[in-house]
Design a protein around this motif. Structure first.
Motif, PDB file in Angstrom:
ATOM      1  N   SER A  92       0.824  -1.202   0.000  1.00  0.00           N
ATOM      2  CA  SER A  92       0.000   0.000   0.000  1.00  0.00           C
ATOM      3  C   SER A  92       0.855   1.248   0.000  1.00  0.00           C
ATOM      4  CB  SER A  92      -0.931   0.002   1.220  1.00  0.00           C
ATOM      5  OG  SER A  92      -1.905   1.023   1.101  1.00  0.00           O
ATOM      6  N   GLU A 121      -0.074   0.093   6.234  1.00  0.00           N
ATOM      7  CA  GLU A 121      -0.749  -1.156   6.590  1.00  0.00           C
ATOM      8  C   GLU A 121      -1.823  -1.518   5.568  1.00  0.00           C
ATOM      9  OE1 GLU A 121      -2.317  -0.488  10.461  1.00  0.00           O
ATOM     10  OE2 GLU A 121      -0.428  -0.934  11.497  1.00  0.00           O
ATOM     11  N   LEU A 122      -1.992  -2.809   5.376  1.00  0.00           N
ATOM     12  CA  LEU A 122      -3.100  -3.359   4.598  1.00  0.00           C
ATOM     13  C   LEU A 122      -4.149  -3.880   5.581  1.00  0.00           C
ATOM     14  CD1 LEU A 122      -1.001  -5.272   1.943  1.00  0.00           C
ATOM     15  CD2 LEU A 122      -2.553  -3.397   1.425  1.00  0.00           C
ATOM     16  N   PRO A 123      -5.368  -4.115   5.130  1.00  0.00           N
ATOM     17  CA  PRO A 123      -6.379  -4.681   6.034  1.00  0.00           C
ATOM     18  C   PRO A 123      -5.929  -6.008   6.632  1.00  0.00           C
ATOM     19  CG  PRO A 123      -7.424  -3.831   4.060  1.00  0.00           C
ATOM     20  CD  PRO A 123      -5.946  -3.762   3.814  1.00  0.00           C
ATOM     21  N   ALA A 124      -6.333  -6.264   7.857  1.00  0.00           N
ATOM     22  CA  ALA A 124      -5.936  -7.496   8.546  1.00  0.00           C
ATOM     23  C   ALA A 124      -6.429  -8.736   7.819  1.00  0.00           C
ATOM     24  CB  ALA A 124      -6.454  -7.478   9.987  1.00  0.00           C
ATOM     25  N   GLU A 125      -7.535  -8.635   7.074  1.00  0.00           N
ATOM     26  CA  GLU A 125      -8.105  -9.787   6.376  1.00  0.00           C
ATOM     27  C   GLU A 125      -7.482 -10.016   5.004  1.00  0.00           C
ATOM     28  OE1 GLU A 125      -9.886  -7.113   7.250  1.00  0.00           O
ATOM     29  OE2 GLU A 125     -10.675  -7.798   9.193  1.00  0.00           O
ATOM     30  N   ALA A 169       5.028  -7.852   7.720  1.00  0.00           N
ATOM     31  CA  ALA A 169       4.637  -6.553   8.263  1.00  0.00           C
ATOM     32  C   ALA A 169       5.878  -5.840   8.774  1.00  0.00           C
ATOM     33  CB  ALA A 169       3.638  -6.725   9.399  1.00  0.00           C
ATOM     34  N   TYR A 186       2.205  -5.313  17.793  1.00  0.00           N
ATOM     35  CA  TYR A 186       1.718  -5.527  16.427  1.00  0.00           C
ATOM     36  C   TYR A 186       0.236  -5.897  16.465  1.00  0.00           C
ATOM     37  CZ  TYR A 186       0.986  -7.967  11.998  1.00  0.00           C
ATOM     38  OH  TYR A 186       0.479  -8.394  10.796  1.00  0.00           O
ATOM     39  N   GLU A 187      -0.570  -5.254  15.603  1.00  0.00           N
ATOM     40  CA  GLU A 187      -2.025  -5.404  15.650  1.00  0.00           C
ATOM     41  C   GLU A 187      -2.590  -6.300  14.559  1.00  0.00           C
ATOM     42  OE1 GLU A 187      -3.494  -1.440  15.513  1.00  0.00           O
ATOM     43  OE2 GLU A 187      -2.860  -0.945  17.572  1.00  0.00           O
ATOM     44  N   HIS A 224      -1.982  -6.244  11.122  1.00  0.00           N
ATOM     45  CA  HIS A 224      -2.117  -5.710   9.761  1.00  0.00           C
ATOM     46  C   HIS A 224      -0.822  -5.957   8.972  1.00  0.00           C
ATOM     47  CE1 HIS A 224      -5.909  -3.433  10.324  1.00  0.00           C
ATOM     48  NE2 HIS A 224      -5.504  -3.384  11.593  1.00  0.00           N
ATOM     49  N   SER A 264       1.853  -5.416   5.891  1.00  0.00           N
ATOM     50  CA  SER A 264       2.194  -4.239   5.081  1.00  0.00           C
ATOM     51  C   SER A 264       2.667  -4.626   3.680  1.00  0.00           C
ATOM     52  CB  SER A 264       3.279  -3.414   5.778  1.00  0.00           C
ATOM     53  OG  SER A 264       4.470  -4.166   5.930  1.00  0.00           O
ATOM     54  N   ASN A 295      -7.910  -4.904  -0.563  1.00  0.00           N
ATOM     55  CA  ASN A 295      -8.498  -3.733   0.083  1.00  0.00           C
ATOM     56  C   ASN A 295      -9.748  -3.323  -0.693  1.00  0.00           C
ATOM     57  OD1 ASN A 295      -9.098  -1.405   1.474  1.00  0.00           O
ATOM     58  ND2 ASN A 295      -7.045  -0.505   1.291  1.00  0.00           N
TER      59      ASN A 295
END
Length: 405
Positions: free
Chosen positions: A79, A89-93, A111, A225-226, A228, A230, A253
């Motif tokens: 992204s 970040e990209l979406p977690a899914e 990531a 780290y959450e 997401h 990258s 996305n």
């Protein structure tokens, strides 16, 4: 024709090829230093052309072999970069969704942790990062990238939750780590991490090459780290790369597909082949200029040779040599000079190509056209350079040359 005419008509003067070669090389054999310096210009020009052609062919072959080995079906999904320079970040899914795309063989998420850095030890100033990054990854990465470990082992389910890292090839080189043993550690994100392995170079993923890789679980527990990713690496069916590439952005996305960049790393290597070809044209031009200068030098030397050998020319004319014989003598001398310079240039060019290819780990490849074209061009340059001196020598009057010689 009467018997008297037959007696008084002088026989037609002839010269054998062997005699022409002997007289044509007389100046080269008696003035060896001059001949070497004259032929050196031709040799340098031909060597430059042969070396450029050989090095270009060898590097192109190495790049194409690298592309064939690593495949053209690898795609990257990202992204872009943020204001701080780190990857967005990209979406977690995104990882889960991409694995469901028809035609996708494998997906490896990574990531970048932009706030964390890796150092050789805790004494290195914080600003001296060496351009290295910390990146979270999992065990799917080597298989997806077709990467191999130079030493140690990669992250797995047992080590991903602990302070263990695997270094990219360039990262290990920058940190000065050449081997992996139980005591090898790096200072990563304010903590000591044990180095479990070192990857071989990854030409299709230079960002991984410059990273210290850690597991997703330890990235969550130690660095917040959450979840997401990258950058995602995607392997697709060879026959469906274009089709899959068109679907990755909107799948990764769906809300903002225009913010997703989908690239094919093999295109970068292909572009390098084109750059090498364009650079070769420039150097071939420089080689041609060197040949032009060498030709002018040969012409100058041959003119001087004609002036120095006026008495010899007059004597030969007085003994029956024709203008064609005299012109042939000096033209043969310039042709031999060009041929010798061309042969030396080919040998020098091949040696330079072999040495450079060996130092880069390439297979030495020299175009056949350069092997026969180099000497041919050298002979042509020598012949053209010797035309004016040869004609000038032929026009000298025997009586005048004997009187002034």
């Amino acid at each position: 024709m009467t018997p008297i005419d037959a007696v008084t008509t002088p026989p037609r003067s002839r010269v054998r090829a062997a005699d022409l070669l002997a007289t044509g090389t007389l100046g080269l054999r008696t003035r060896r230093l001059r001949a070497v310096l004259s032929g050196l210009g031709i040799a340098i020009g031909i060597a430059a052309i042969v070396a450029v052609a050989g090095v270009t062919r060898s590097s192109q072959a190495a790049l194409l072999a690298q592309i064939d080995r690593l495949g053209t079906n690898l795609l990257t999904v990202s992204s872009g970069t943020g204001f701080a320079g780190g990857e967005r970040e990209l979406p977690a899914e995104a990882t889960r969704m991409l694995r469901r795309v028809d035609g996708v063989l494998a997906v490896a998420p990574t990531a970048q942790l932009p706030t964390e850095n890796v150092y050789r030890n805790q004494l290195v100033p914080a600003g001296q990062t060496g351009g290295l990054a910390v990146r979270a990854a999992d065990e799917s990465l080597p298989a997806t990238l077709d990467g191999h470990l130079g030493q140690g082992r990669f992250l797995d389910a047992a080590t991903a939750a602990y302070p263990v890292t695997v270094l990219g090839h360039e990262a290990a080189t920058t940190l000065g780590i050449t081997r992996v043993d139980p005591g090898t550690r790096v200072w990563l994100g304010g903590h000591w991490f044990t180095v479990a392995g070192i990857l071989d170079a990854l030409p299709f993923a230079p960002e991984v090459d410059r990273s210290a890789l850690i597991g997703f679980p330890v990235a969550r527990s130690m660095f917040g780290y959450e979840g997401h990713p990258s950058r995602l690496y995607v392997r697709a069916h060879h026959e469906r790369v274009t089709e899959v590439s068109a679907l990755l952005g909107v799948t990764a996305n769906p809300t903002n597909p225009d913010q997703v960049e989908v690239t094919r790393p093999s295109d970068a290597l292909t572009a390098r082949v084109a750059v090498a070809q364009s650079s070769a044209v420039l150097f071939l031009g420089l080689g041609a200029i060197a040949l032009l200068v060498a030709g002018i030098g040969i012409g100058n030397i041959m003119v001087i040779s004609v002036l120095e050998r006026r008495a010899e020319i007059g004597l030969r004319r007085a003994l029956g040599a024709t203008k064609a014989h005299v012109a042939g003598q000096f033209l043969a001398e310039s042709l031999v000079l060009g041929a010798l310079g061309g042969a030396a240039g080919v040998l020098i060019g091949c040696a330079v190509t072999a040495a450079l290819a060996h130092s880069r780990g390439w297979a030495t490849q020299i175009p056949v056209e350069a092997l026969w074209g180099g000497p041919l061009v050298a002979v042509l340059v020598g012949g053209i350079a010797g035309l004016y001196p040869a004609f000038r020598a032929a026009r000298l009057a025997p009586a005048e040359t004997l009187r002034t010689g």
